[in-house]
Motif scaffolding. Structure first.
Motif, PDB file in Angstrom:
ATOM      1  N   LEU A 137       0.829  -1.196   0.000  1.00  0.00           N
ATOM      2  CA  LEU A 137       0.000   0.000   0.000  1.00  0.00           C
ATOM      3  C   LEU A 137       0.870   1.254   0.000  1.00  0.00           C
ATOM      4  N   SER A 138       1.935   1.233   0.763  1.00  0.00           N
ATOM      5  CA  SER A 138       2.831   2.378   0.829  1.00  0.00           C
ATOM      6  C   SER A 138       3.523   2.612  -0.506  1.00  0.00           C
ATOM      7  N   GLU A 139       3.987   1.541  -1.136  1.00  0.00           N
ATOM      8  CA  GLU A 139       4.736   1.661  -2.391  1.00  0.00           C
ATOM      9  C   GLU A 139       3.845   2.007  -3.582  1.00  0.00           C
ATOM     10  N   LYS A 140       2.653   1.416  -3.645  1.00  0.00           N
ATOM     11  CA  LYS A 140       1.806   1.591  -4.831  1.00  0.00           C
ATOM     12  C   LYS A 140       0.779   2.717  -4.701  1.00  0.00           C
ATOM     13  N   ALA A 141       0.350   2.998  -3.478  1.00  0.00           N
ATOM     14  CA  ALA A 141      -0.687   4.023  -3.285  1.00  0.00           C
ATOM     15  C   ALA A 141      -0.172   5.247  -2.544  1.00  0.00           C
ATOM     16  N   ASP A 142       1.041   5.133  -1.979  1.00  0.00           N
ATOM     17  CA  ASP A 142       1.600   6.201  -1.141  1.00  0.00           C
ATOM     18  C   ASP A 142       0.668   6.536   0.011  1.00  0.00           C
ATOM     19  N   ILE A 143       0.121   5.470   0.607  1.00  0.00           N
ATOM     20  CA  ILE A 143      -0.744   5.585   1.776  1.00  0.00           C
ATOM     21  C   ILE A 143      -0.134   4.746   2.897  1.00  0.00           C
ATOM     22  N   VAL A 144      -0.016   5.330   4.066  1.00  0.00           N
ATOM     23  CA  VAL A 144       0.647   4.676   5.196  1.00  0.00           C
ATOM     24  C   VAL A 144      -0.394   4.222   6.223  1.00  0.00           C
ATOM     25  N   ILE A 145      -0.328   2.949   6.589  1.00  0.00           N
ATOM     26  CA  ILE A 145      -1.189   2.440   7.658  1.00  0.00           C
ATOM     27  C   ILE A 145      -0.504   2.685   8.993  1.00  0.00           C
ATOM     28  N   VAL A 146      -1.178   3.393   9.903  1.00  0.00           N
ATOM     29  CA  VAL A 146      -0.589   3.690  11.205  1.00  0.00           C
ATOM     30  C   VAL A 146      -1.279   2.926  12.332  1.00  0.00           C
ATOM     31  N   GLY A 147      -2.383   2.243  12.029  1.00  0.00           N
ATOM     32  CA  GLY A 147      -3.080   1.466  13.043  1.00  0.00           C
ATOM     33  C   GLY A 147      -4.250   0.715  12.427  1.00  0.00           C
ATOM     34  N   TYR A 148      -4.813  -0.217  13.196  1.00  0.00           N
ATOM     35  CA  TYR A 148      -5.948  -1.005  12.715  1.00  0.00           C
ATOM     36  C   TYR A 148      -7.131  -0.879  13.659  1.00  0.00           C
ATOM     37  N   ALA A 149      -8.210  -0.281  13.146  1.00  0.00           N
ATOM     38  CA  ALA A 149      -9.473  -0.236  13.865  1.00  0.00           C
ATOM     39  C   ALA A 149     -10.400  -1.282  13.246  1.00  0.00           C
ATOM     40  N   GLY A 150     -11.705  -1.108  13.419  1.00  0.00           N
ATOM     41  CA  GLY A 150     -12.656  -2.097  12.900  1.00  0.00           C
ATOM     42  C   GLY A 150     -13.280  -2.880  14.036  1.00  0.00           C
ATOM     43  N   GLY A 151     -13.883  -4.006  13.696  1.00  0.00           N
ATOM     44  CA  GLY A 151     -14.486  -4.848  14.724  1.00  0.00           C
ATOM     45  C   GLY A 151     -15.965  -5.066  14.548  1.00  0.00           C
ATOM     46  N   GLY A 152     -16.541  -4.395  13.549  1.00  0.00           N
ATOM     47  CA  GLY A 152     -17.942  -4.646  13.264  1.00  0.00           C
ATOM     48  C   GLY A 152     -18.113  -5.975  12.553  1.00  0.00           C
ATOM     49  N   LYS A 256       9.709  13.760  14.933  1.00  0.00           N
ATOM     50  CA  LYS A 256       9.083  13.487  16.232  1.00  0.00           C
ATOM     51  C   LYS A 256       7.565  13.397  16.109  1.00  0.00           C
ATOM     52  N   LEU A 257       6.995  14.183  15.205  1.00  0.00           N
ATOM     53  CA  LEU A 257       5.552  14.105  14.988  1.00  0.00           C
ATOM     54  C   LEU A 257       5.203  12.809  14.263  1.00  0.00           C
ATOM     55  N   GLN A 258       6.040  12.387  13.327  1.00  0.00           N
ATOM     56  CA  GLN A 258       5.833  11.109  12.648  1.00  0.00           C
ATOM     57  C   GLN A 258       5.820   9.962  13.662  1.00  0.00           C
ATOM     58  N   ALA A 259       6.767   9.999  14.581  1.00  0.00           N
ATOM     59  CA  ALA A 259       6.843   8.952  15.616  1.00  0.00           C
ATOM     60  C   ALA A 259       5.605   8.970  16.506  1.00  0.00           C
ATOM     61  N   ALA A 260       5.134  10.163  16.840  1.00  0.00           N
ATOM     62  CA  ALA A 260       3.932  10.287  17.676  1.00  0.00           C
ATOM     63  C   ALA A 260       2.710   9.750  16.948  1.00  0.00           C
ATOM     64  N   ILE A 261       2.628  10.010  15.650  1.00  0.00           N
ATOM     65  CA  ILE A 261       1.503   9.533  14.838  1.00  0.00           C
ATOM     66  C   ILE A 261       1.484   8.006  14.794  1.00  0.00           C
ATOM     67  N   LYS A 262       2.639   7.400  14.612  1.00  0.00           N
ATOM     68  CA  LYS A 262       2.713   5.933  14.554  1.00  0.00           C
ATOM     69  C   LYS A 262       2.329   5.310  15.897  1.00  0.00           C
ATOM     70  N   LYS A 263       2.825   5.881  16.966  1.00  0.00           N
ATOM     71  CA  LYS A 263       2.496   5.355  18.296  1.00  0.00           C
ATOM     72  C   LYS A 263       1.019   5.543  18.590  1.00  0.00           C
ATOM     73  N   ALA A 264       0.500   6.727  18.286  1.00  0.00           N
ATOM     74  CA  ALA A 264      -0.910   7.028  18.533  1.00  0.00           C
ATOM     75  C   ALA A 264      -1.816   6.173  17.656  1.00  0.00           C
ATOM     76  N   GLY A 265      -1.392   5.943  16.407  1.00  0.00           N
ATOM     77  CA  GLY A 265      -2.195   5.139  15.490  1.00  0.00           C
ATOM     78  C   GLY A 265      -2.379   3.715  15.985  1.00  0.00           C
TER      79      GLY A 265
END
Length: 332
Positions: A137-152, A256-265
Motif C-alpha cells: 500500500l505504501s509503495e503503490k498508493a503512497d498511503i501509510v497504515i498507522v493502526g488497525y481499527a474495525g471490529g464490526g 518526532k511528529l511522525q513517531a507520535a503519529i505511529k504510536k498514537a495510530g
C-alpha cells in the motif's frame, strides 16, 4: 559610514528574525486534516478523535486537527484519491477494498470469511502478519497504515428475508469495489454488483438491488433499515479498518511528529477495535428493540465456509499471498 553599516546590520538582523519567526511558526503549527463519512457518535469518528488526543499527548509541539464529519468531503472512494495525491485530507479510516485500485492485494484484509472469530481477528491485527500488505500500500498508493481499527461484524441486509441457500440464490446485492468481494458472494449463489456507497439507499429503494452487506453501526447511522429492514446473521466479515495517512503529507512532518503519529495510530486502533466490537451487538439490539430491523439466522452457514475457500485460495495465489493467507489461517 559607520551609521549606515549599523543600519544595514539592524535591517539584516530584523529580516533574519522575521524569516526565523515565520519558519518556527510554520513548523510549530501543523494542521492535520481528517475526514469521516459519519457523525460524532460513530466509532470511526470516535477512534479518530482518540487518535488526535494521543498524538497531542505524545508530541511535544503544536499540532491541530481539523476533522470534517458527515461526508462533508465525500465518501471513502474520494478519500483514497485525496490521500494518494496528498490533497484535501491527511488521515482517515478506510475499508481496505476501497484502496484496491491502487494496491490489488489490500482487499485480502477485507476478504469475507477470513477470520474465524473475534479472538482470531484481534490476534492477527495485533501482530505484524499484515506487514507485506502495508508495504504494498505504501509503495503503490503512497498511503501509510498507522493502526488497525474495525471490529464490526458484517451481515446481509435486505428488503426481503434471506434465510437459506435457496433464498440467497440470485439475490441482487451491493458489494464493495474490490473483485474478491464479488467473487466470494457469486460463489455462494448471490448476484453481486459494485455500487457507490452513497447510492445504496436509493438503489434498494428503487429495486436496482435488493440489499447489501454491512455492520450495525453504519446501518444505524445512515438509516439503511428504512429500505432494508431484514438482517441475516451470516457473520461473513469481521471488519479490518486501517487508520491511514497520506504518504505525501506524512513525509513533510517533523520526525518526532511522525513517531507520535505511529504510536498514537497503534493505540487508537486497539481502542477502536475494542469499541466497535463491543458496540456492534449493542447497536443491533437497539434497532431490534426499536422495531427497525428483523434479525434471522442463516440456515447452513457452515456450508458457506466450504464454498468460499477455493475462491479465497485462488485470489491469494493471484496476488502472491498464498503464504500470507496460510499464516492468517494458522494464527491461533
Amino acid at each position: 559610514m559607520i551609521f549606515k553599516k549599523q543600519v544595514k546590520t539592524i535591517l539584516k538582523t530584523a529580516l533574519v528574525g522575521v524569516v526565523l519567526s515565520t519558519f518556527v511558526t510554520s513548523v510549530s503549527a501543523e494542521t492535520l486534516r481528517g475526514a469521516s463519512m459519519f457523525d460524532d457518535k460513530h466509532t470511526f469518528t470516535k477512534t479518530m478523535v482518540k487518535f488526535a488526543d494521543l498524538v497531542n499527548e505524545y508530541y511535544d509541539g503544536d499540532v491541530k486537527f481539523d476533522l470534517r464529519l458527515n461526508g462533508e468531503l465525500g465518501v471513502e472512494k474520494d478519500y483514497v484519491t485525496f490521500l494518494n495525491q496528498g490533497v484535501a485530507i491527511d488521515y482517515t479510516i478506510l475499508a481496505p477494498s476501497n484502496m484496491a485500485r491502487f494496491a490489488p492485494s489490500i482487499p485480502l484484509m477485507d476478504m469475507p470469511f477470513l477470520f474465524r472469530d473475534l479472538d482470531h481477528w484481534n490476534t492477527v491485527l495485533s501482530s505484524d502478519i499484515l506487514a507485506p500488505l502495508e508495504k504494498e500500500l505504501s509503495e503503490k498508493a503512497d498511503i501509510v497504515i498507522v493502526g488497525y481499527a474495525g471490529g464490526g461484524t458484517r451481515n446481509l441486509l435486505s428488503s426481503k428475508p434471506i434465510m437459506n441457500m435457496k433464498e440467497l440464490e440470485g439475490h441482487k446485492m451491493r458489494v464493495m469495489g474490490a473483485p474478491i468481494q464479488a467473487q466470494i458472494f457469486d460463489a455462494i449463489g448471490a448476484s453481486p454488483s459494485a455500487i457507490a456507497y452513497n447510492e445504496v439507499y436509493n438503489a434498494i429503494q428503487t429495486g436496482v438491488i435488493n440489499g447489501f452487506e454491512n455492520e450495525a453501526a453504519s446501518i444505524q447511522n445512515l438509516k439503511f433499515y428504512e429500505v432494508a429492514p431484514n438482517v441475516t446473521l451470516t457473520s461473513h466479515t469481521i471488519t479490518v479498518r486501517p487508520i491511514v495517512f497520506s504518504g505525501k503529507s506524512f513525509r513533510k512532518l517533523p520526525e518526532k511528529l511522525q513517531a507520535a503519529i505511529k504510536k498514537a495510530g497503534k493505540e487508537a486502533g486497539a481502542y477502536g477495535r475494542e469499541l466497535e466490537s463491543r458496540e456492534d451487538g449493542i447497536k443491533l439490539k437497539e434497532m431490534v428493540d426499536a422495531g427497525q430491523i428483523k434479525v434471522s439466522e442463516f440456515e447452513g452457514r457452515e456450508k458457506l465456509l466450504d464454498m468460499v475457500k477455493p475462491v479465497q485460495d485462488k485470489f491469494a495465489a493471484g496476488i502472491n499471498a498464498t503464504e500470507l493467507l496460510g499464516a492468517i489461517r494458522a494464527t491461533k
